[in-house]
Design an enzyme around this catalytic site. Sequence first.
Site, short mmCIF file in Angstrom:
data_model
loop_
_atom_site.label_atom_id
_atom_site.label_comp_id
_atom_site.label_asym_id
_atom_site.label_seq_id
_atom_site.Cartn_x
_atom_site.Cartn_y
_atom_site.Cartn_z
CB SER A 106 -0.94 0.02 1.21
OG SER A 106 -0.22 0.16 2.42
CE LYS B 15 -2.86 2.21 4.84
NZ LYS B 15 -2.78 1.36 3.63
#
Length: 277
Positions: free
Chosen positions: A41, A118
Amino acid sequence: MASKASSGGFVETVKTVVYALLIAGVFRTLFFQPFWIPSGSMKDTLLIGDFLFVNKMAYGYSYASCPSVRIPSIGIDIDAEDICGIFDGDNERFLGSEPERGDIVVFRHPVNGSDFIKRLIGLPGDRVQVRDGRIFINDEPVGLEPDGTFEEIARPQGPQGVRPRCANGPVGEGGTCIKEKFVETLPNGVSHSVLNITSQGSDNTPVYTVPEGHYFFMGDNRDNSADSRVPSVAGGVGFVPFENLVGRADRVIFSSAGRSMLYFWTWRGDRFFEALD
């Protein structure tokens, strides 16, 4: 006498092991937490198999600073809340300092407690929206410039055998998997790489207004990231409370492209001690 000496030696060994574990626990709780990258990701900033230490001093301390210990093979599942749950619930931090837009942050998922990594995109009070794959913050588009392509081999990656998604897919085993690459520049001047695979629903979102004391996160591999664009109860991350931040990732320490770090022929020597943008 020999029996007593042996017994004393055993006790001292046990004490040494216990003290070592306590010191290691304090070090991990207060300073740095090891973290393996399990998914794609955050490509191409972070690759599957990258190993890093998360700087816990960056944002101060909360219940999330306590380590979770999960070893399913022997039935151990100790969550940070089990150890430091008394500090949960006020959305505050001891010696807390605000994260900056563009930081790469490890945080606890607001619902299931798993550790996620993230990039911080939206600060408290920001209005964040994605239109045709470009982020708008407070109605202003972020900088986005083409930067060629990101290429990797189409094969299972890491211990979980994750297969990459490709813009030129489907790609057969051993083929070249290509993604479009861009340089994104956030309002505070932080620039970093982002990838695009295809046009999909997450490329166009409603306007999200980030609540006070919360943050909005996105993965750099935009079409392959479960993040704040989807509510946490629906499989995404949603808005992340300040107290759920674990720390900031600053540098890759070690990297392995194989299913085990012991497979030395899969080590990525060019990523050892690489600073993160």
